[in-house]
Scaffold this motif. Structure first.
Motif, mmCIF file in Angstrom:
data_model
loop_
_atom_site.group_PDB
_atom_site.id
_atom_site.type_symbol
_atom_site.label_atom_id
_atom_site.label_comp_id
_atom_site.label_asym_id
_atom_site.label_seq_id
_atom_site.Cartn_x
_atom_site.Cartn_y
_atom_site.Cartn_z
ATOM 1 N N VAL A 5 0.842 -1.197 0.000
ATOM 2 C CA VAL A 5 0.000 0.000 0.000
ATOM 3 C C VAL A 5 0.876 1.245 0.000
ATOM 4 C CG1 VAL A 5 -1.700 1.294 1.344
ATOM 5 C CG2 VAL A 5 -1.930 -1.170 1.104
ATOM 6 N N SER A 6 1.975 1.221 0.715
ATOM 7 C CA SER A 6 2.883 2.366 0.741
ATOM 8 C C SER A 6 3.492 2.630 -0.632
ATOM 9 C CB SER A 6 4.003 2.140 1.752
ATOM 10 O OG SER A 6 3.469 2.020 3.043
ATOM 11 N N ILE A 7 3.872 1.579 -1.331
ATOM 12 C CA ILE A 7 4.421 1.736 -2.675
ATOM 13 C C ILE A 7 3.368 2.333 -3.607
ATOM 14 C CG2 ILE A 7 5.243 0.452 -4.693
ATOM 15 C CD1 ILE A 7 6.588 -1.474 -2.683
ATOM 16 N N MET A 8 2.127 1.870 -3.476
ATOM 17 C CA MET A 8 1.050 2.409 -4.291
ATOM 18 C C MET A 8 0.832 3.889 -3.993
ATOM 19 S SD MET A 8 -2.845 2.863 -4.315
ATOM 20 C CE MET A 8 -2.882 2.725 -2.610
ATOM 21 N N CYS A 9 0.910 4.264 -2.731
ATOM 22 C CA CYS A 9 0.713 5.668 -2.366
ATOM 23 C C CYS A 9 1.819 6.557 -2.920
ATOM 24 C CB CYS A 9 0.649 5.815 -0.850
ATOM 25 S SG CYS A 9 -0.865 5.195 -0.144
ATOM 26 N N VAL A 10 3.031 6.079 -2.912
ATOM 27 C CA VAL A 10 4.157 6.869 -3.426
ATOM 28 C C VAL A 10 4.083 6.974 -4.944
ATOM 29 C CG1 VAL A 10 6.660 6.907 -3.712
ATOM 30 C CG2 VAL A 10 5.680 6.393 -1.491
ATOM 31 N N GLN A 11 3.826 5.872 -5.619
ATOM 32 C CA GLN A 11 3.872 5.869 -7.079
ATOM 33 C C GLN A 11 2.636 6.477 -7.721
ATOM 34 O OE1 GLN A 11 4.601 1.812 -8.131
ATOM 35 N NE2 GLN A 11 6.803 1.985 -7.812
ATOM 36 N N ARG A 12 1.466 6.107 -7.245
ATOM 37 C CA ARG A 12 0.240 6.523 -7.929
ATOM 38 C C ARG A 12 -0.409 7.758 -7.333
ATOM 39 N NH1 ARG A 12 -2.547 0.645 -8.796
ATOM 40 N NH2 ARG A 12 -0.910 -0.207 -10.110
ATOM 41 N N ALA A 54 -11.455 -5.460 15.919
ATOM 42 C CA ALA A 54 -10.195 -5.146 15.243
ATOM 43 C C ALA A 54 -10.229 -5.583 13.782
ATOM 44 C CB ALA A 54 -9.030 -5.822 15.967
ATOM 45 N N ILE A 55 -10.800 -6.737 13.500
ATOM 46 C CA ILE A 55 -10.904 -7.203 12.111
ATOM 47 C C ILE A 55 -11.805 -6.280 11.307
ATOM 48 C CG2 ILE A 55 -11.817 -9.072 10.656
ATOM 49 C CD1 ILE A 55 -10.789 -11.006 12.839
ATOM 50 N N PHE A 56 -12.923 -5.861 11.903
ATOM 51 C CA PHE A 56 -13.820 -4.942 11.215
ATOM 52 C C PHE A 56 -13.138 -3.607 10.924
ATOM 53 C CE2 PHE A 56 -16.894 -1.448 11.521
ATOM 54 C CZ PHE A 56 -17.663 -1.732 10.398
ATOM 55 N N LEU A 57 -12.439 -3.061 11.918
ATOM 56 C CA LEU A 57 -11.755 -1.779 11.722
ATOM 57 C C LEU A 57 -10.645 -1.881 10.674
ATOM 58 C CD1 LEU A 57 -11.516 -0.362 15.357
ATOM 59 C CD2 LEU A 57 -12.934 0.467 13.480
ATOM 60 N N THR A 58 -9.946 -3.000 10.643
ATOM 61 C CA THR A 58 -8.911 -3.196 9.632
ATOM 62 C C THR A 58 -9.525 -3.242 8.239
ATOM 63 O OG1 THR A 58 -7.533 -4.382 11.221
ATOM 64 C CG2 THR A 58 -7.036 -4.708 8.892
ATOM 65 N N ALA A 59 -10.658 -3.900 8.098
ATOM 66 C CA ALA A 59 -11.341 -3.945 6.800
ATOM 67 C C ALA A 59 -11.791 -2.552 6.372
ATOM 68 C CB ALA A 59 -12.538 -4.893 6.878
ATOM 69 N N VAL A 60 -12.283 -1.761 7.319
ATOM 70 C CA VAL A 60 -12.686 -0.389 7.007
ATOM 71 C C VAL A 60 -11.477 0.429 6.576
ATOM 72 C CG1 VAL A 60 -13.562 1.755 8.017
ATOM 73 C CG2 VAL A 60 -14.728 -0.389 8.481
ATOM 74 N N TYR A 62 -8.649 -0.538 5.202
ATOM 75 C CA TYR A 62 -8.198 -0.900 3.858
ATOM 76 C C TYR A 62 -9.251 -0.585 2.800
ATOM 77 C CZ TYR A 62 -3.816 -2.866 5.344
ATOM 78 O OH TYR A 62 -2.549 -3.010 5.842
ATOM 79 N N GLY A 63 -10.525 -0.562 3.191
ATOM 80 C CA GLY A 63 -11.581 -0.190 2.257
ATOM 81 C C GLY A 63 -11.523 1.272 1.859
ATOM 82 N N ILE A 64 -10.973 2.099 2.732
ATOM 83 C CA ILE A 64 -10.839 3.524 2.440
ATOM 84 C C ILE A 64 -9.966 3.737 1.210
ATOM 85 C CG2 ILE A 64 -9.794 5.659 3.321
ATOM 86 C CD1 ILE A 64 -10.886 4.918 6.064
ATOM 87 N N HIS A 65 -9.020 2.862 0.980
ATOM 88 C CA HIS A 65 -8.118 3.002 -0.169
ATOM 89 C C HIS A 65 -8.867 2.949 -1.498
ATOM 90 C CE1 HIS A 65 -4.334 2.958 2.035
ATOM 91 N NE2 HIS A 65 -4.912 2.098 2.832
ATOM 92 N N VAL A 75 -5.342 13.020 2.919
ATOM 93 C CA VAL A 75 -6.339 13.023 4.001
ATOM 94 C C VAL A 75 -6.850 11.606 4.254
ATOM 95 C CG1 VAL A 75 -8.608 13.869 4.676
ATOM 96 C CG2 VAL A 75 -7.012 15.394 3.529
ATOM 97 N N LEU A 76 -7.200 10.893 3.204
ATOM 98 C CA LEU A 76 -7.709 9.535 3.386
ATOM 99 C C LEU A 76 -6.633 8.593 3.903
ATOM 100 C CD1 LEU A 76 -10.142 9.013 0.388
ATOM 101 C CD2 LEU A 76 -10.668 9.534 2.761
ATOM 102 N N LYS A 77 -5.386 8.801 3.525
ATOM 103 C CA LYS A 77 -4.303 7.963 4.047
ATOM 104 C C LYS A 77 -4.121 8.189 5.542
ATOM 105 C CE LYS A 77 -1.060 4.994 3.693
ATOM 106 N NZ LYS A 77 -1.407 3.598 3.510
ATOM 107 N N ILE A 78 -4.215 9.439 5.985
ATOM 108 C CA ILE A 78 -4.111 9.738 7.417
ATOM 109 C C ILE A 78 -5.257 9.073 8.175
ATOM 110 C CG2 ILE A 78 -4.278 11.596 9.113
ATOM 111 C CD1 ILE A 78 -2.735 13.345 7.091
ATOM 112 N N ILE A 79 -6.473 9.163 7.645
ATOM 113 C CA ILE A 79 -7.625 8.527 8.298
ATOM 114 C C ILE A 79 -7.453 7.013 8.328
ATOM 115 C CG2 ILE A 79 -10.103 8.095 8.062
ATOM 116 C CD1 ILE A 79 -10.304 10.971 6.916
ATOM 117 N N SER A 80 -6.996 6.439 7.220
ATOM 118 C CA SER A 80 -6.796 4.995 7.149
ATOM 119 C C SER A 80 -5.749 4.514 8.145
ATOM 120 C CB SER A 80 -6.385 4.617 5.722
ATOM 121 O OG SER A 80 -6.039 3.268 5.644
#
Length: 89
Positions: A5-12, A54-60, A62-65, A75-80
């Motif tokens: 996810v970090s690589i995607m954030c940097v590149q895209r 915790a599983i539900f929050l993790t899904a949320v 990653y769903g923000i992406h 902003v969405l990365k900070i929230i995620s």
């Protein structure tokens, strides 16, 4: 925060490595601070309910992406990361 996810954030999404570094440091700080508190909560409430939350929050988190664009990526990365930090603690 996963490296893929970090690589995607940097590149895209054109999020700088400096911002991702600060987010990672904040992530570890939140997890280190909240882990003892959530451990006590798991003892009182029950580990199964805490893990389900915790599983539900993790899904949320990653769903923000899915909703990231170039305009709102930071902003969405900070929230995620904030949601995932709490879920991972």
């Amino acid at each position: 925060m996963s490296s893929l996810v970090s690589i995607m954030c940097v590149q895209r999404m054109n999020i700088s490595l400096e911002i991702l570094s600060y987010l990672t440091m904040g992530d570890y700080a939140v997890r280190t601070t909240l882990s003892p508190l959530f451990g006590k909560m798991a003892d009182k409430v029950g580990a199964r309910k805490c893990l389900a939350c915790a599983i539900f929050l993790t899904a949320v988190a990653y769903g923000i992406h899915a909703f990231m664009t170039h305009d709102n990526a930071i902003v969405l990365k900070i929230i995620s990361v904030a949601i995932n930090s709490v879920a991972g603690a």
